[in-house]
Scaffold this active site. Sequence first.
Site, PDB file in Angstrom:
ATOM      1  N   TYR A   1       0.895  -1.179   0.010  1.00 36.72           N
ATOM      2  CA  TYR A   1       0.145  -0.008   0.205  1.00 36.72           C
ATOM      3  C   TYR A   1       0.971   1.348   0.053  1.00 36.72           C
ATOM      4  O   TYR A   1       1.878   1.555   0.923  1.00 36.72           O
ATOM      5  CB  TYR A   1      -0.799  -0.040   1.200  1.00 36.72           C
ATOM      6  CG  TYR A   1      -1.700   1.452   1.304  1.00 36.72           C
ATOM      7  CD1 TYR A   1      -2.796   1.637   0.469  1.00 36.72           C
ATOM      8  CD2 TYR A   1      -1.113   2.278   2.099  1.00 36.72           C
ATOM      9  CE1 TYR A   1      -3.433   2.861   0.714  1.00 36.72           C
ATOM     10  CE2 TYR A   1      -1.920   3.650   2.218  1.00 36.72           C
ATOM     11  CZ  TYR A   1      -2.957   3.951   1.385  1.00 36.72           C
ATOM     12  OH  TYR A   1      -3.561   5.122   1.452  1.00 36.72           O
TER      13      TYR A   1
ATOM     14  N   GLY B   1      -5.306   5.386  -0.497  1.00 38.13           N
ATOM     15  CA  GLY B   1      -6.828   5.495  -0.193  1.00 38.13           C
ATOM     16  C   GLY B   1      -7.473   4.523  -0.925  1.00 38.13           C
ATOM     17  O   GLY B   1      -7.113   3.293  -1.094  1.00 38.13           O
TER      18      GLY B   1
ATOM     19  N   HIS C   1      -1.789  17.071  -2.156  1.00 41.56           N
ATOM     20  CA  HIS C   1      -2.539  17.348  -0.966  1.00 41.56           C
ATOM     21  C   HIS C   1      -2.148  18.662  -0.464  1.00 41.56           C
ATOM     22  O   HIS C   1      -2.594  19.183   0.701  1.00 41.56           O
ATOM     23  CB  HIS C   1      -2.088  16.346   0.243  1.00 41.56           C
ATOM     24  CG  HIS C   1      -2.720  14.874   0.332  1.00 41.56           C
ATOM     25  ND1 HIS C   1      -2.030  13.914  -0.396  1.00 41.56           N
ATOM     26  CD2 HIS C   1      -3.747  14.776   0.584  1.00 41.56           C
ATOM     27  CE1 HIS C   1      -2.938  12.825  -0.081  1.00 41.56           C
ATOM     28  NE2 HIS C   1      -3.981  13.285   0.486  1.00 41.56           N
TER      29      HIS C   1
ATOM     30  N   ASN D   1       2.074  10.627   6.563  1.00 42.86           N
ATOM     31  CA  ASN D   1       0.673   9.819   6.942  1.00 42.86           C
ATOM     32  C   ASN D   1       1.005   9.633   8.501  1.00 42.86           C
ATOM     33  O   ASN D   1       1.127   8.664   8.925  1.00 42.86           O
ATOM     34  CB  ASN D   1       0.832   8.455   6.202  1.00 42.86           C
ATOM     35  CG  ASN D   1      -0.335   7.392   6.473  1.00 42.86           C
ATOM     36  OD1 ASN D   1       0.102   6.247   6.594  1.00 42.86           O
ATOM     37  ND2 ASN D   1      -1.433   7.930   6.807  1.00 42.86           N
TER      38      ASN D   1
ATOM     39  N   ARG E   1     -15.378  28.742  47.372  1.00 38.97           N
ATOM     40  CA  ARG E   1     -15.405  27.682  48.025  1.00 38.97           C
ATOM     41  C   ARG E   1     -15.179  26.413  47.271  1.00 38.97           C
ATOM     42  O   ARG E   1     -14.505  25.577  47.720  1.00 38.97           O
ATOM     43  CB  ARG E   1     -16.775  27.542  48.628  1.00 38.97           C
ATOM     44  CG  ARG E   1     -16.906  26.410  49.852  1.00 38.97           C
ATOM     45  CD  ARG E   1     -18.075  26.059  50.441  1.00 38.97           C
ATOM     46  NE  ARG E   1     -19.158  27.219  50.178  1.00 38.97           N
ATOM     47  CZ  ARG E   1     -20.608  26.660  50.318  1.00 38.97           C
ATOM     48  NH1 ARG E   1     -20.663  25.674  50.677  1.00 38.97           N
ATOM     49  NH2 ARG E   1     -21.302  27.551  50.118  1.00 38.97           N
TER      50      ARG E   1
END
Length: 542
Positions: free
Chosen positions: A60, A67, A90, A202, A305
């Site tokens: 891959y 993708g 990208h 990645n 408080r």
Amino acid sequence: MTTTGTELFLDGTALRVTEVAAVARRTVPVNLGIAPAALTAMHESVLLKRELIDTGIPIYGVTTGFGDSVNRQISPAKAADLQRNLIVYHLNGVGPVTAPDVTRATLLIRANCLTRGPSAIRPEVVSTLLRHLDADILPLIPERGSLGASGDLVPLCYVAAALLGEGEVRYRGEVRPTAEALRAEGIEPVVLEPKEGLALINGTAFTSAFAALAVADAAELAYAADVATAMTCEALLGNGSHFHPFVHANKPHPGQGASAELIRGLLDGSGLTTSYEEILVRRSGLEGRGFRTLEHRIQDKYSVRCAPHVNGVLRDSLEWVGRWIDTEINSSTDNPLFAWETGELHHGGNFYAGHVGQAMDSLKVAVASLADLLDRQLELVVDEKFNAGLTPNLIAPRDAEDYESGLHHGFKGMQIAASAVTAEALKHSGPATAFSRSTESHNQDKVSMGTIAARDARTIIELTRQVTAIHLLALAQAVEIRGVHRAAPAIRRVHELIRDHVPFTDRDRRMDHDIHQVERLIADGSVRAAADVADPLFPTDR
């Protein structure tokens, strides 16, 4: 990771949030390198990758498309060109350019993750990345474009493009072409081998950079908030016994107890606060009467408080959030991964930033709640109905005959601003991780939204720091009206720090610059240093 003096050798196992913040903010000079053991692991995984490529099997992102295009295999001869295309397509981020400290943190975290070994990237590529960081050559990364799954693909492509010598960077205070900056530093652009573009982009480094800095900044906010609570208690002549160890030992959340302990230390020696024990001693009983109105409240309002119960949530959240972020920045967060010891190739989803997203969604709720707490304390201090005799809106005391009487409004506008900023912080606190989107042809059909959650956390911390700054300015004014000499020594030191940068407000004037000054004092740890009371949970060397 190992350190020697001011040198830091990355190995992908032991980098800490505090070290990320130090490098990102350049608070100490650090020479960066790769640990010897990491070099071996990186070399071996690269050799395994090359062997597997030669077999012709589909890998891959190496010999397949990305993708949803995973079913398109290419020949090994095209594998290197594929990496360049991955980066180029990208480069489509939008929004403001990421701040320099976040960019530095991104470069450091990505380098550290890659030194673990399984990413099959050559050490010389990571060394070049570290040289960019050393020379402060910072890619201009748009903030928007990452879903926090499949890694921070869009933001990290700007990092990868800079390594190739492309695009623009911030260098020596200017935006310059990357190639020009590299020439000035004698750095050769990288030529990518198969898998190396994917290894660079990645991963979760961009998300984790926001997260790591948020953790560091939130710890300073937690301390400053306890300082503010202690000063509020003094300004309102409050009851210090709300922070007694007995109370908090009976609800033993560590963060709550640490907050109360720190407030007690800050109030040590105060001549302004009282205690329940003192009320019992000083005040007579009913003496036969069926009713009377007490001159002094024996309990303060919840925002005083219960302050440790609010800040304690943030403090306890930071403990586990910090652990999660430490784990994330020491992980192999890309895909696929190469197990060189066994000769195996593994495809998975470590790029998914689910833990970071959940951590940041939780952190931002706790920080926003702190903003709300301090805004409520501020209301008590400026409002003459509740401030135990302080002037309305903390205006400078004047004789009625003084011409200036009635002309000034003190901190009225500051309280309005604090309320508006608090509202904005609360608005951003909704969970980003609940808004997963299916994208990329339904390949990325469940995404973390961790990047947006981390950016939201950054924003809420900035807003809360502004609220805290406004509150501390008001408290310095209030303590001065009460009489600084009556305050606890730690509070006097904080008051002195503020007065070194901001004058007493004796008339109406612009105060935005005052807020920025005190914001900086909170962010850089000056408030903590001035108070000089040890934090039981977050010491300075944490």
